[in-house]
Motif scaffolding. Structure first.
Motif, PDB file in Angstrom:
ATOM      1  N   SER A 232       0.993  -1.362   0.040  1.00 56.70           N
ATOM      2  CA  SER A 232       0.085  -0.010  -0.192  1.00 56.70           C
ATOM      3  C   SER A 232       0.738   1.146   0.043  1.00 56.70           C
ATOM      4  O   SER A 232       2.049   1.041   0.094  1.00 56.70           O
ATOM      5  N   GLY A 233       0.162   2.394  -0.273  1.00 56.32           N
ATOM      6  CA  GLY A 233       0.965   3.709   0.196  1.00 56.32           C
ATOM      7  C   GLY A 233       1.677   3.630   1.348  1.00 56.32           C
ATOM      8  O   GLY A 233       2.641   4.174   1.438  1.00 56.32           O
ATOM      9  N   THR A 234       0.894   3.504   2.464  1.00 55.08           N
ATOM     10  CA  THR A 234       1.519   3.591   3.641  1.00 55.08           C
ATOM     11  C   THR A 234       2.990   2.780   3.731  1.00 55.08           C
ATOM     12  O   THR A 234       3.933   3.055   4.497  1.00 55.08           O
TER      13      THR A 234
ATOM     14  N   LEU B 177       5.667   4.272   2.243  1.00 58.39           N
ATOM     15  CA  LEU B 177       6.269   5.579   3.052  1.00 58.39           C
ATOM     16  C   LEU B 177       7.037   4.861   3.781  1.00 58.39           C
ATOM     17  O   LEU B 177       7.987   5.449   4.256  1.00 58.39           O
TER      18      LEU B 177
ATOM     19  N   TYR C 190      -0.535  12.099   6.278  1.00 52.92           N
ATOM     20  CA  TYR C 190      -1.716  11.287   6.216  1.00 52.92           C
ATOM     21  C   TYR C 190      -1.870  10.255   7.329  1.00 52.92           C
ATOM     22  O   TYR C 190      -0.948  10.043   7.866  1.00 52.92           O
TER      23      TYR C 190
ATOM     24  N   THR D 234      -2.464   7.507   8.451  1.00 56.45           N
ATOM     25  CA  THR D 234      -1.850   6.189   8.871  1.00 56.45           C
ATOM     26  C   THR D 234      -0.349   6.368   9.017  1.00 56.45           C
ATOM     27  O   THR D 234       0.136   5.296   9.337  1.00 56.45           O
TER      28      THR D 234
ATOM     29  N   GLN E 114       3.793  16.487   1.443  1.00 54.01           N
ATOM     30  CA  GLN E 114       2.468  15.380   0.940  1.00 54.01           C
ATOM     31  C   GLN E 114       1.756  16.341  -0.048  1.00 54.01           C
ATOM     32  O   GLN E 114       1.447  17.465   0.208  1.00 54.01           O
TER      33      GLN E 114
ATOM     34  N   SER F  74      -1.094  15.810  -1.822  1.00 52.54           N
ATOM     35  CA  SER F  74      -2.464  15.677  -1.833  1.00 52.54           C
ATOM     36  C   SER F  74      -2.877  16.414  -0.485  1.00 52.54           C
ATOM     37  O   SER F  74      -2.198  16.446   0.523  1.00 52.54           O
TER      38      SER F  74
ATOM     39  N   CYS G 103       0.716  10.202  -3.323  1.00 58.18           N
ATOM     40  CA  CYS G 103      -0.671   9.437  -3.280  1.00 58.18           C
ATOM     41  C   CYS G 103      -1.566  10.625  -3.965  1.00 58.18           C
ATOM     42  O   CYS G 103      -1.678  11.670  -3.404  1.00 58.18           O
TER      43      CYS G 103
ATOM     44  N   SER H  13       0.733   4.553  -4.219  1.00 59.51           N
ATOM     45  CA  SER H  13       0.329   3.250  -4.325  1.00 59.51           C
ATOM     46  C   SER H  13      -0.384   2.834  -5.660  1.00 59.51           C
ATOM     47  O   SER H  13      -0.854   3.850  -6.320  1.00 59.51           O
TER      48      SER H  13
ATOM     49  N   LYS I  44      -4.093   3.504  -6.531  1.00 60.06           N
ATOM     50  CA  LYS I  44      -4.662   4.852  -6.682  1.00 60.06           C
ATOM     51  C   LYS I  44      -4.030   5.089  -8.383  1.00 60.06           C
ATOM     52  O   LYS I  44      -4.024   4.387  -9.151  1.00 60.06           O
TER      53      LYS I  44
ATOM     54  N   TYR J 156      -6.040   4.332  11.449  1.00 61.57           N
ATOM     55  CA  TYR J 156      -6.848   5.493  11.486  1.00 61.57           C
ATOM     56  C   TYR J 156      -7.326   5.723  12.945  1.00 61.57           C
ATOM     57  O   TYR J 156      -7.895   4.830  13.580  1.00 61.57           O
TER      58      TYR J 156
END
Ligand SMILES: *Cc1c(COP(=O)(O)O)cnc(C)c1O
Length: 413
Positions: free
Chosen positions: A84-86, A89, A110, A112, A164, A166, A201, A222, A225, A353
């Protein structure tokens, strides 16, 4: 009151000129992607993958090269083993930082990343628990102020500055690449050794350049996305300076093994095809976002960004003002989805989250948010974040259904 169908038709007339601009961006990005495919002679045999260790995986190696070219970077790691994106990172941050180092973030990262970094507490396994310190500079959206504050926070021990692109789940502007370039220069003027890592992301293919073109050292994101084009079934990527890619590859697998392993199984064709189609599908999502912004703005809601504001990510924030409206909105998006349309979204807890989250995601690929999805953390200012949509027609149907669900709420109350 004007009927919602009529309002949508009128809104469509308002956005035609913006659609033409979005088409222009898509064309420039499509040309860059195609050129990279040609430069590295993407061939039929590259679309077949490997098993086991994945040694000598020509398709994977060529995809890395194509990806680096498209993202205007020296090297890239595109892997289904990045979940995933998390994860991408986390691989970068853990790969770069050692005890005594510090991370500086512009704005709250973000959600996460809270537990990855240990922002609120030094949870076991977090960077903070290993002796990496963390500083956050408030993001004001004013380049002059942001540059000054960021430069003041960078010191000799600053290993990473995290930017970041976004808005994520925050009611704040996204970061355009021109401003990002100014921020990066301000950081490098203080400490040229500091690595600027960009969470990319939702930003891919929204502008005609990518962060390495304005000096970012590493970017990641990710594949479910933007850059997976709605086709990649899983995966993540990291792109940037070659030496840094080598270093973080050692964290992804193991030092000494790095990026030389990693079977691509049977998904390489989907990753190539997804990248190839991504500029177009991102443009469809952007058109949907513009339409939604104008529609809900005309219904009296505050939206971010405004429908005609320059965009640097695919996320559309709509301030609905109450948890009930958020849930109704998500119910409408879910109802108009191709998959799991009969499922009713509810507020729940998600790993990583802090606040309760409600999500509408009736997607072909689980959680894929270049497909039409809506999510909202249940917290002030009660905004919903809408993103994706592989066709603007589909987004149009989705927002109409979201509106209808919110209407049943107001007539009932
Ligand atoms: C989605 C997202 C992430 C995390 O990606 P996951 O794939 O959900 O782990 C990080 N940063 C931003 C800005 C995002 O939008």
């Amino acid at each position: 009151m004007i009927a919602p169908e009529e309002l949508l038709a009128s809104v469509e007339a308002d956005v035609q000129q913006l659609y033409r601009h979005i088409d222009g961006v898509a064309l420039a990005n499509q040309a860059r992607v195609l050129q990279a495919f040609h430069e590295y002679r993407v061939s039929e045999y590259h679309l077949r993958g490997t098993t086991g260790y994945g040694y000598g995986d020509a398709g994977r190696e060529t995809l890395d090269a194509v990806w680096a070219r498209v993202f205007q970077a020296e090297a890239a790691l595109v892997r289904i083993q990045i979940v995933s994106g998390t994860h991408a990172l986390a691989v970068c941050l853990f790969g770069l930082c050692q005890p005594g180092d510090s991370i500086v973030a512009l704005g709250h990262p973000y959600d996460t990343l809270d537990q990855v970094i240990g922002i609120t507490e030094a949870t076991p396994g977090s960077l903070r628990s290993l002796g990496v310190s963390y500083h956050q500079v408030p993001f004001r959206g004013n380049p002059g102020v942001d540059c000054r504050m960021l430069a003041q926070s960078v010191g000799p021990d600053t290993r990473v500055v995290l930017l970041q692109r976004s808005r994520g789940y925050d009611w704040r502007p996204s970061l355009d690449l021109k401003t990002m370039g100014t921020l990066i220069k301000a950081v490098k003027d203080v400490n040229p050794e500091t690595v600027v890592l960009v969470d990319n992301c939702y930003g891919e293919f929204v502008e005609t350049r990518e962060p390495p073109a304005v000096g970012a050292d590493l970017v990641c994101g990710s594949l479910i996305k933007n850059p997976g084009g709605g086709i990649a079934p899983t995966g993540g990527y990291i792109a940037g300076k070659e030496a840094l890619i080598k270093r973080v590859a050692g964290r992804l697998t193991a030092p000494g093994i790095g990026g030389e392993v990693g079977p691509s199984l049977d998904v390489l064709r989907l990753l190539y095809q997804g990248l190839y189609l991504a500029p177009h599908f991102v443009s469809e999502a952007l058109k949907g976002a513009v339409l939604a912004a104008r529609f809900f703005e005309r219904l009296g809601y505050e939206v971010l960004p405004r429908f005609d504001a320059p965009r640097t990510d695919i996320v559309q924030g709509i301030k609905l003002g109450s948890p009930q409206k958020i849930v109704a909105f998500c119910r409408g998006i879910q109802k108009s989805s191709p998959v799991d349309a009969h499922v009713i979204p509810e507020i729940g807890a998600l790993p990583g989250y802090e606040d309760g989250v409600v999500m509408a995601a009736g997607t072909f690929i689980q959680g894929a948010s270049l497909e039409l999805t809506a999510d909202a953390p249940i917290r002030e200012p009660y905004a919903v974040y809408l993103q994706g949509g592989l066709s603007k027609e589909y987004v149009r149907l989705g927002i109409l259904e979201a509106y209808r669900e919110m209407e049943t709420l107001t007539t009932k109350d």
